[in-house]
Design a protein around this motif. Sequence first.
Motif, PDB file in Angstrom:
ATOM      1  N   ASP A 356      -5.803  -0.553  -7.601  1.00  0.00           N
ATOM      2  CA  ASP A 356      -4.424  -0.035  -7.697  1.00  0.00           C
ATOM      3  C   ASP A 356      -4.332   1.415  -7.206  1.00  0.00           C
ATOM      4  OD1 ASP A 356      -3.719  -2.481  -8.981  1.00  0.00           O
ATOM      5  OD2 ASP A 356      -4.512  -1.665 -10.855  1.00  0.00           O
ATOM      6  N   CYS A 358      -3.119   4.602  -5.300  1.00  0.00           N
ATOM      7  CA  CYS A 358      -1.979   5.263  -4.656  1.00  0.00           C
ATOM      8  C   CYS A 358      -2.442   6.664  -4.257  1.00  0.00           C
ATOM      9  CB  CYS A 358      -0.777   5.364  -5.596  1.00  0.00           C
ATOM     10  SG  CYS A 358      -0.044   3.774  -6.019  1.00  0.00           S
ATOM     11  N   GLU A 368       3.889   9.017   0.128  1.00  0.00           N
ATOM     12  CA  GLU A 368       2.696   8.200  -0.116  1.00  0.00           C
ATOM     13  C   GLU A 368       2.061   7.756   1.202  1.00  0.00           C
ATOM     14  OE1 GLU A 368       2.571   5.953  -4.389  1.00  0.00           O
ATOM     15  OE2 GLU A 368       3.635   4.940  -2.752  1.00  0.00           O
ATOM     16  N   HIS A 371      -0.375   2.910  -0.999  1.00  0.00           N
ATOM     17  CA  HIS A 371       0.356   2.476  -2.193  1.00  0.00           C
ATOM     18  C   HIS A 371      -0.237   1.178  -2.744  1.00  0.00           C
ATOM     19  CE1 HIS A 371       3.644   1.865  -4.991  1.00  0.00           C
ATOM     20  NE2 HIS A 371       3.767   0.611  -4.537  1.00  0.00           N
ATOM     21  N   ASP A 372      -0.665   1.246  -4.000  1.00  0.00           N
ATOM     22  CA  ASP A 372      -1.126   0.082  -4.749  1.00  0.00           C
ATOM     23  C   ASP A 372      -2.188  -0.728  -3.981  1.00  0.00           C
ATOM     24  OD1 ASP A 372      -1.144  -1.472  -7.034  1.00  0.00           O
ATOM     25  OD2 ASP A 372       0.372  -2.866  -6.272  1.00  0.00           O
ATOM     26  N   LYS A 562       1.185   1.436   4.379  1.00  0.00           N
ATOM     27  CA  LYS A 562       0.603   1.979   3.145  1.00  0.00           C
ATOM     28  C   LYS A 562      -0.375   1.039   2.441  1.00  0.00           C
ATOM     29  CE  LYS A 562       4.872   4.570   2.242  1.00  0.00           C
ATOM     30  NZ  LYS A 562       5.915   4.882   1.243  1.00  0.00           N
TER      31      LYS A 562
END
Length: 594
Positions: A356, A358, A368, A371-372, A562
């Motif tokens: 997870d 970020c 960002e 992301h994730d 991302k």
Amino acid sequence: MAVNTYKQDEKVSSASNWKTLLRTVSYLKDYKFKTATAIVMILAQTLIVAMLPSLTERAVDVNIVGRDTKGLIITMGIATGLALCSWFLSMGYRKVLASVTNKIVYDIRRTAFDHLQTLSLYYFDSRPTGKILSRLINDVSSLKDMFSRLITTLIPNLTLIIAIVIIMLHSSPVLSLSAFIVVPLLVLSMYFIMIKGFKNWMDFRQKNSNMNAYTHESYAGIKVIQAFDAEKETIAEGDKIMKDVENAWVKAVRRSDLLNIVVNWSMGIGYFVLYLFAVKWLKIGATSVGQLIAFASYIALFWQPIRSLAAAFNQFTNQVTSAQRVFELMDTESILQEVPDATELKVTEGKVDFEDICFAYPDEPDVEIIHDLKLHVKPGEMIALVGPTGAGKTTIVNLLARFYDPVSGKVLIDDQDISKVTLASLRANVGVMTQDSFLFSGTIKENLLYGKPEATDEEMRDACHELGLDDLIMSQPQGFDTVITQDSLSQGQKQLIALARTLIADPKILLLDEATSAIDTRTEELVQAGMAILMKGRTSFVVAHRLSTIVKSDRILVIQNKGIAEAGNHRELMERNGIYADLYNSQFEELDKE
């Protein structure tokens, strides 16, 4: 990531000038004996200077008026002896302080340099190298003059002023107060001039730092400048930056020079008021000629150190701003910190997990980059990262090497959170090889053993042999002992030596950030067999555009928007006919036909 350039002034924290001064003075505590010796010599020399007008008063009022020739000779002899003592004391304390200031500047530069090594990659990525060097070299060097002025100018002059004031008040309070009547005006003027002066000198230092950054960038890019015949444009831009430096300097000097005008006016008013009172008191016989001459000498002595301090004001304020810049560097904390109970990383398998994740750069927390991100890599697996420029491929590699920390989420190696292990143990287990393949000035051997100084000659030779470096090494004048620099070898040769350096370090996890992108096809073929050996049994991450380093990967991850847009091996992704297939067909079609 926002980057400060030579076109922008750096943001410097607004520290109190007095706190900066006190912090600077605190470095003297490590040299207490020498500093105390110098101060005693300064005080003795200052007291001698303060006593000389009293001898003049005695010579006039007692010896000359009383026609005491023998007494006059004795008085003048004492004065001459004291003057010689003053000279010897002055030479003595200057020699002692020269030794102290040199050692202090060395201590500060060493501390600043050592601290730079602890800062994260973000610090260096976010500002030009020239601005860092400006603080480490120019600003630190300026502190040497600051210490010299602080001790050899500020302390003796302030001591002299205090001594003169005490003697004058003891001799004649009325005449003393008449001479000091302009002091409040002087102090008030100095306060306002100093406030603006510090700001002006800080602006000068900032502009000078910009010039250093531009100069460094110009020299580093001289090949590009000459290749595009851009010398005239470079000179024009340099002239503009240097003009900004000149204008900032002129503005600072002009404002600071106002202090000299205030001092001269105050001195003139002080003399006028002194003689006005003297004439009034002389009429009633309260003041002798000798006393008036002595007071005139004391007034001269009183204003002499003030004029000296005013003359040194420009440089002193300039040096205090330098001290602020140096101390700010030394106070900068790395964005990467080891936890107090950090443990040693123990890699037994080489499993890597991104949980997870970020990520955003510290100066742009709302933008960002990743992301994730969820990624699970098996031990010994070779992962290729591909995608458009700026998608985050290198960011993923940097997170695993812990050059940066994620905003949220965890990076695990063999189920150990890398944010909770020591950096030394992490870097010992994770080998990083980048496109630029930087080599240090020194011998080939020193560069090869940089990551593992304790490696034996046999380990070094075996690694070079595996990578086919035998011919390259033997072709050098002194073999492994040949002295090289960053520019003495071709890019391909540097890549080969950097690859051997990584192989000798024997990391458990390997990160290759476009490590073969700057190598020609023939040289690439030479290193492929060695790279296969290097990656065998190691978990490897490869950021590359070359077919040879992508199609053989266990998994290829397309990084876009991302995160991971596609994942699979070469065949699976080609059958999917998606982003990777388009990238492959556009970049590697000719090689595929072969």
